[in-house]
Design a protein around this motif. Sequence first.
Motif, PDB file in Angstrom:
ATOM      1  N   GLY A  25       0.759  -1.368  -0.023  1.00  0.00           N
ATOM      2  CA  GLY A  25       0.094  -0.030  -0.179  1.00  0.00           C
ATOM      3  C   GLY A  25       0.893   1.224   0.008  1.00  0.00           C
ATOM      4  N   ARG A  26       1.962   1.171   0.613  1.00  0.00           N
ATOM      5  CA  ARG A  26       2.690   2.406   0.719  1.00  0.00           C
ATOM      6  C   ARG A  26       3.569   2.729  -0.613  1.00  0.00           C
ATOM      7  N   ASP A  27       3.960   1.537  -0.990  1.00  0.00           N
ATOM      8  CA  ASP A  27       4.489   1.593  -2.520  1.00  0.00           C
ATOM      9  C   ASP A  27       3.557   2.334  -3.622  1.00  0.00           C
ATOM     10  N   LEU A  28       2.300   1.614  -3.487  1.00  0.00           N
ATOM     11  CA  LEU A  28       1.264   2.337  -4.471  1.00  0.00           C
ATOM     12  C   LEU A  28       0.937   3.676  -4.173  1.00  0.00           C
ATOM     13  N   ALA A  29       0.632   4.110  -2.847  1.00  0.00           N
ATOM     14  CA  ALA A  29       0.511   5.439  -2.590  1.00  0.00           C
ATOM     15  C   ALA A  29       1.656   6.497  -3.248  1.00  0.00           C
ATOM     16  N   ALA A  30       2.994   6.084  -2.997  1.00  0.00           N
ATOM     17  CA  ALA A  30       3.953   6.791  -3.461  1.00  0.00           C
ATOM     18  C   ALA A  30       3.977   6.916  -4.952  1.00  0.00           C
ATOM     19  N   PHE A  31       3.691   5.683  -5.729  1.00  0.00           N
ATOM     20  CA  PHE A  31       3.663   5.670  -6.981  1.00  0.00           C
ATOM     21  C   PHE A  31       2.378   6.590  -7.582  1.00  0.00           C
ATOM     22  N   SER A  32       1.218   6.421  -7.195  1.00  0.00           N
ATOM     23  CA  SER A  32       0.091   7.050  -7.632  1.00  0.00           C
ATOM     24  C   SER A  32       0.301   8.714  -7.485  1.00  0.00           C
ATOM     25  N   VAL A  33       1.266   9.364  -6.413  1.00  0.00           N
ATOM     26  CA  VAL A  33       1.417  10.556  -6.466  1.00  0.00           C
ATOM     27  C   VAL A  33       2.532  10.908  -7.508  1.00  0.00           C
ATOM     28  N   GLU A  34       3.447  10.145  -7.647  1.00  0.00           N
ATOM     29  CA  GLU A  34       4.463  10.238  -8.739  1.00  0.00           C
ATOM     30  C   GLU A  34       3.722  10.358 -10.079  1.00  0.00           C
ATOM     31  N   LEU A  35       3.005   9.147 -10.351  1.00  0.00           N
ATOM     32  CA  LEU A  35       2.083   9.260 -11.336  1.00  0.00           C
ATOM     33  C   LEU A  35       1.219  10.402 -11.725  1.00  0.00           C
ATOM     34  N   ALA A  36       0.525  11.022 -11.055  1.00  0.00           N
ATOM     35  CA  ALA A  36      -0.281  12.271 -10.862  1.00  0.00           C
ATOM     36  C   ALA A  36       0.691  13.386 -11.420  1.00  0.00           C
ATOM     37  N   LYS A  37       1.652  13.643 -10.582  1.00  0.00           N
ATOM     38  CA  LYS A  37       2.418  14.792 -10.882  1.00  0.00           C
ATOM     39  C   LYS A  37       3.170  14.589 -12.405  1.00  0.00           C
ATOM     40  N   ALA A  38       3.205  13.363 -12.825  1.00  0.00           N
ATOM     41  CA  ALA A  38       3.821  13.170 -14.156  1.00  0.00           C
ATOM     42  C   ALA A  38       2.815  13.446 -15.401  1.00  0.00           C
ATOM     43  N   GLY A  39       1.600  13.479 -15.076  1.00  0.00           N
ATOM     44  CA  GLY A  39       0.674  13.412 -15.930  1.00  0.00           C
ATOM     45  C   GLY A  39      -0.224  12.320 -16.286  1.00  0.00           C
ATOM     46  N   GLY A  40      -0.119  11.214 -15.467  1.00  0.00           N
ATOM     47  CA  GLY A  40      -0.927  10.311 -15.134  1.00  0.00           C
ATOM     48  C   GLY A  40      -1.171   9.306 -16.348  1.00  0.00           C
ATOM     49  N   GLY A  41      -2.313   8.724 -16.204  1.00  0.00           N
ATOM     50  CA  GLY A  41      -2.785   7.280 -16.830  1.00  0.00           C
ATOM     51  C   GLY A  41      -3.144   7.748 -18.228  1.00  0.00           C
ATOM     52  N   GLU A  42      -3.254   6.484 -19.078  1.00  0.00           N
ATOM     53  CA  GLU A  42      -3.165   6.406 -20.267  1.00  0.00           C
ATOM     54  C   GLU A  42      -4.936   6.610 -20.702  1.00  0.00           C
ATOM     55  N   GLU A  43      -5.836   6.165 -19.834  1.00  0.00           N
ATOM     56  CA  GLU A  43      -7.249   6.050 -20.049  1.00  0.00           C
ATOM     57  C   GLU A  43      -7.961   7.477 -19.581  1.00  0.00           C
ATOM     58  N   GLU A  44      -8.827   7.794 -20.440  1.00  0.00           N
ATOM     59  CA  GLU A  44      -9.496   9.115 -20.330  1.00  0.00           C
ATOM     60  C   GLU A  44     -10.406   8.990 -19.417  1.00  0.00           C
ATOM     61  N   VAL A  45     -10.333  10.016 -18.482  1.00  0.00           N
ATOM     62  CA  VAL A  45     -11.417  10.193 -17.275  1.00  0.00           C
ATOM     63  C   VAL A  45     -12.592  11.136 -17.617  1.00  0.00           C
ATOM     64  N   SER A  46     -13.895  10.471 -17.541  1.00  0.00           N
ATOM     65  CA  SER A  46     -14.901  11.180 -17.879  1.00  0.00           C
ATOM     66  C   SER A  46     -15.509  12.332 -17.022  1.00  0.00           C
ATOM     67  N   ALA A  47     -15.922  13.360 -17.498  1.00  0.00           N
ATOM     68  CA  ALA A  47     -16.422  14.596 -16.683  1.00  0.00           C
ATOM     69  C   ALA A  47     -17.770  13.938 -15.744  1.00  0.00           C
ATOM     70  N   THR A  48     -17.758  14.511 -14.505  1.00  0.00           N
ATOM     71  CA  THR A  48     -18.844  13.878 -13.745  1.00  0.00           C
ATOM     72  C   THR A  48     -19.421  15.107 -13.122  1.00  0.00           C
ATOM     73  N   SER A  49     -20.813  14.835 -12.490  1.00  0.00           N
ATOM     74  CA  SER A  49     -21.207  15.963 -11.495  1.00  0.00           C
ATOM     75  C   SER A  49     -20.561  15.809 -10.170  1.00  0.00           C
TER      76      SER A  49
END
Length: 131
Positions: free
Chosen positions: A43-67
């Motif tokens: 979990g700690r490794d995944l948490a650190a990686f998720s922050v790193e990924l978000a700072k780098a511009g993230g995932g390949e898949e498009e995230v849809s707009a939501t309410s």
Amino acid sequence: MQSYTIGQAARLLGVSPDTARRWADAGRVTTHRDEAGRRLIDGRDLAAFSVELAKAGGGEEEVSATSVRNAFPGIVTAIKLGDVAAQVEIQAGPHRLVSLLTREAVEELGLEVGMEATARVKSTNVHIDRV
């Protein structure tokens, strides 16, 4: 500490399981095997990686707009405890959510960095649910 399968990690990161598997194969995130042979991410490794990924511009898949009434499943990446109040940060795919709540609520939920949680957004409030 909680660990996540490749599929769970992919959902939390907002990518496909194949993408998460390729990242693990490339050594971008560390995995280990459980007694059943499944690949797991701490979990700690995944948490650190998720922050790193978000700072780098993230995932390949498009995230849809939501309410405004939405649930954002993610992983707790930071907790700052004060005497009375607390700040909890969740990385939900490319979204970083920060919620201010009481220290007591954080302790009752048993929130820790690296654990799965859901940020629920309604109007101007964010509610944190433990998964």
